[in-house]
Design an enzyme around this catalytic site. Structure first.
Site, PDB file in Angstrom:
ATOM      1  N   HIS A 181      -1.503   8.123   7.079  1.00 15.69           N
ATOM      2  CA  HIS A 181      -2.010   7.074   5.597  1.00 15.69           C
ATOM      3  C   HIS A 181      -3.301   6.571   6.704  1.00 15.69           C
ATOM      4  CE1 HIS A 181      -1.621   3.407   4.132  1.00 15.69           C
ATOM      5  NE2 HIS A 181      -1.644   2.919   4.581  1.00 15.69           N
TER       6      HIS A 181
ATOM      7  N   CYS B 150       0.827  -1.404   0.252  1.00 18.04           N
ATOM      8  CA  CYS B 150      -0.232  -0.300   0.074  1.00 18.04           C
ATOM      9  C   CYS B 150       0.963   1.760   0.137  1.00 18.04           C
ATOM     10  CB  CYS B 150      -0.763  -0.126   0.989  1.00 18.04           C
ATOM     11  SG  CYS B 150      -2.037  -1.052   0.465  1.00 18.04           S
TER      12      CYS B 150
ATOM     13  N   HIS C  38      -9.967   3.381   1.092  1.00 16.69           N
ATOM     14  CA  HIS C  38      -8.197   2.801   1.572  1.00 16.69           C
ATOM     15  C   HIS C  38      -8.292   2.105  -0.297  1.00 16.69           C
ATOM     16  CE1 HIS C  38      -4.573   0.952   2.144  1.00 16.69           C
ATOM     17  NE2 HIS C  38      -4.112   0.687   3.117  1.00 16.69           N
TER      18      HIS C  38
END
Lengths: 259, 369
Positions: B263, B135, B298
């Site tokens: 994040h 990610c 996400h």
């Protein structure tokens, strides 16, 4: 002027056997090739997870273990890892989708369905905490990982990088006829540790990499033969210019001996 | 910036996600909207933030829209590198093959998708690099681009990110008990997991003398937690080291940072880890922090580039958006998570990313004045 970059250690796991700085050790009689590698051939203490690793992860771990054991570089907190993995986590992806279709998706298999999975166990087991780069470019993944490693050292982001180059094809892939006509069907792994400090070995090899863009599309060289030429030159303790041609660029690794 | 006063410039970029393109997303983010639906995600009973338009899931359609947002007609393609960044990209071809024996126009492999996109962008002769740092792929791609451009190894870099959710992804995260049934609530006391989102983006970076108003990629850093396959470090030390390296690489003191694009996945452990990392770097003087994952979900490996492009737009507006889903601080450190849009004092933003396997990446971007 750029600081010099040195080869600290290397290893290779190939069809003919395992290479490290002492040369080639052939496979045992009960072993066909890299897919049969055993923990005790790469690590002298038990590691329970070894048997659970996918082939790509196992080859990356084994190659890393062999070169880390031989390297005199000790600051693993600062060491980077650059991985070139031609097919990413394709075999594990196949294995995972089979569990989804069966109605019982496996969390443990899913957690390995990333190309970066092959550095995770290496980082955890050996405590390597520096910067990471994962390239899944197909055939030029290895040379790209090599180049990114040199960039990391040149910009002072780390003073050493573990380069891992992995190609793995498992039987599960054969369920999918669409896989990669150009990817070699043999399994192999290379590992190189580059450092900005001259290692305490004689001779030490300084390394330079030149990349030149080509104006037309070319056929890729064989990555396995390219890096095998590299380690053969080191084993023979001789200077070398190892040239490779990739789809859109040419590479030249210059190995220069320093006593 | 180097001795010739050249810098890595983020020339332009566009995104496609659940809230729309960049301008639509920015407008909705500042209004506090969320595109997260609470029904199901590819058969799994969890929340999901799908592409705003169904056609965007199609890689060809998606690429054509993104391609139209950047002008590459005047760049020297011979000296341009194309970077494709993704965690899994479009993995649905593997599902199609296993379930229906159907083949797709590209393979379920990142480099095959990279070549497919590159051909649509008419960049056939460009070198391709595929970065797949979980990610943190997008942010790592920006770091890699910075290194190539600053060292003169390329004149331009085009980065393309694409991560689309499929049954493969939703079942996997569900099996790890990582998904929220309601919606992602970053840093909130009641957070219960992340929400998956589709995302894609494109950015053109070059190395030249900056002009007033240009967004500069000042530097980047990365690290490995060396801790766990799927869980983040409990100490935040890995992300802290990446952020510290980014500030050092950018030659910027932490106190000069105007905001932090977190994040902020809204999982219990990620947000706790991230708060620790931020506190370790800034101490008591922490700049405003925000996460966009409560609004767009996400968006995986593409997400960390997509969110850098959002952060660049925030710098231009001197504003950061509210962290949608956040109400009551639910981490130990007293970090100032934005609950409404707020002005930022410095035109410098630290963008944090953390991926599976403990792969962390941080990038510092700023407006040149």
């Amino acid at each position: 002027m750029k600081n010099k970059i040195y080869l600290s250690s290397f290893s290779a796991i190939l069809e003919e056997g395992i290479y490290d700085d002492s040369g080639l050790k052939n496979w045992d009689k009960d072993q066909i090739g890299p897919q049969d590698i055993k923990r005790e051939q790469v690590l002298n203490k038990p590691y329970l997870n070894f048997g659970k690793l996918s082939l790509a992860d196992k080859l990356a771990f084994s190659a890393a273990s062999l070169s880390l054991t031989k390297s005199d570089y000790v600051n693993k907190e600062n060491m980077g890892i650059c991985l070139g993995i031609s097919t990413g986590s394709f075999s594990t992806d196949c294995r995972y989708i089979e569990t989804v279709i069966s109605g019982f998706p496996s969390p443990s298999i899913f957690s390995a369905t990333l190309p970066s999975s092959s550095i995770t166990d290496v980082a955890i087991y050996f405590g390597i905490k520096g910067p990471n780069r994962v390239c899944a470019n197909g055939l030029d993944s290895g040379i790209t990982a090599f180049e990114l490693a040199i960039n990391l050292i040149e910009f002072g982001k780390t003073d050493s990088v573990l380069i891992l180059i992995v190609n793995s094809i498992e039987s599960v892939d054969k369920n999918i006829p669409l896989i990669l006509p150009e990817i070699p069907k043999n399994n192999f792994a290379f590992s190189f540790i580059l450092t900005s400090k001259k290692p305490h070995i004689s001779p030490a090899f300084a390394i330079e990499l030149k990349i030149k863009k080509t104006n037309k599309l070319m056929n890729n060289d064989n990555a396995e033969l390219y890096f095998k030429e590299f380690i053969n030159s080191v084993l023979l303790k001789k200077d070398a210019n190892i040239k490779g041609v990739w789809k859109t660029f040419e590479s030249e690794i210059i190995l220069k001996k320093e006593e | 910036m180097n001795q010739n006063n050249n810098a890595v410039i983020l020339e332009c970029g566009e995104i496609l996600c659940s809230l729309g393109n960049l301008q639509e997303t920015i407008a909705d983010l500042f209004e506090g909207f969320s595109a997260i639906s609470q029904d199901s995600c590819f058969g799994v009973p969890v929340s999901y933030a799908p592409f705003k338009k169904k056609s965007w899931y199609d890689l060809k359609e998606n690429t054509k829209i993104l391609a139209s947002s950047i002008d590459i007609s005047n760049i020297n393609k011979e000296e341009t590198i194309f970077i494709f960044c993704a965690a899994k990209g479009d993995i649905s071809p593997i599902e199609k093959y296993y379930e229906k024996k159907e083949q797709s126009e590209y393979l379920p492999l990142l480099y095959s998708q990279a070549e497919y996109v590159k051909n649509i962008l008419e960049l056939e002769n460009c070198r391709t690099i595929v970065i797949s740092n979980a990610c943190a792929s997008g942010a790592t791609a920006v770091e890699v681009a910075w290194e190539f451009l600053s060292s003169g190894k390329a004149q331009n870099i085009i980065i393309f990110g694409f991560d689309a959710i499929s049954r493969f992804i939703s079942t996997g995260f569900y099996s790890l008990s990582a998904l929220s049934q309601t919606k992602a609530k970053p840093f909130d006391a009641n957070r219960d997991g992340l929400t998956l989102g589709d995302g894609s983006c494109i950015a053109l970076l070059s190395f030249r003398k900056p002009y007033s108003g240009d967004i500069i990629v000042a530097g980047g850093g990365s690290s490995n937690d060396a801790n766990h396959r799927t869980g983040p470090s409990r100490t935040g030390n890995g992300l802290f080291r990446a952020a510290k390296m980014a500030c050092e690489n950018a030659n910027i003191l932490p106190e000069k940072i105007g905001a932090i694009k977190c994040h902020g996945t809204a999982t219990k452990y990620n947000d706790a880890m991230e708060a620790k990392a931020i506190f370790s770097l800034f101490g008591e003087k922490i700049p405003p922090c925000f996460s966009v994952k409560g609004a767009i979900g996400h968006t995986s490996g593409a997400g960390s580039l997509l969110e850098i492009l959002i952060a660049a737009e925030c710098i231009k507006r001197r504003l950061i958006p509210p962290t949608v889903g956040f109400q009551i601080l639910g981490v130990e450190e007293n970090i100032p998570v934005s609950s409404s849009s707020q002005h930022i004092l410095s035109k410098t933003v630290l963008c944090l990313s953390a991926g599976f396997g403990g792969l962390n990446s941080a990038v510092v971007i700023m407006e040149h004045s």
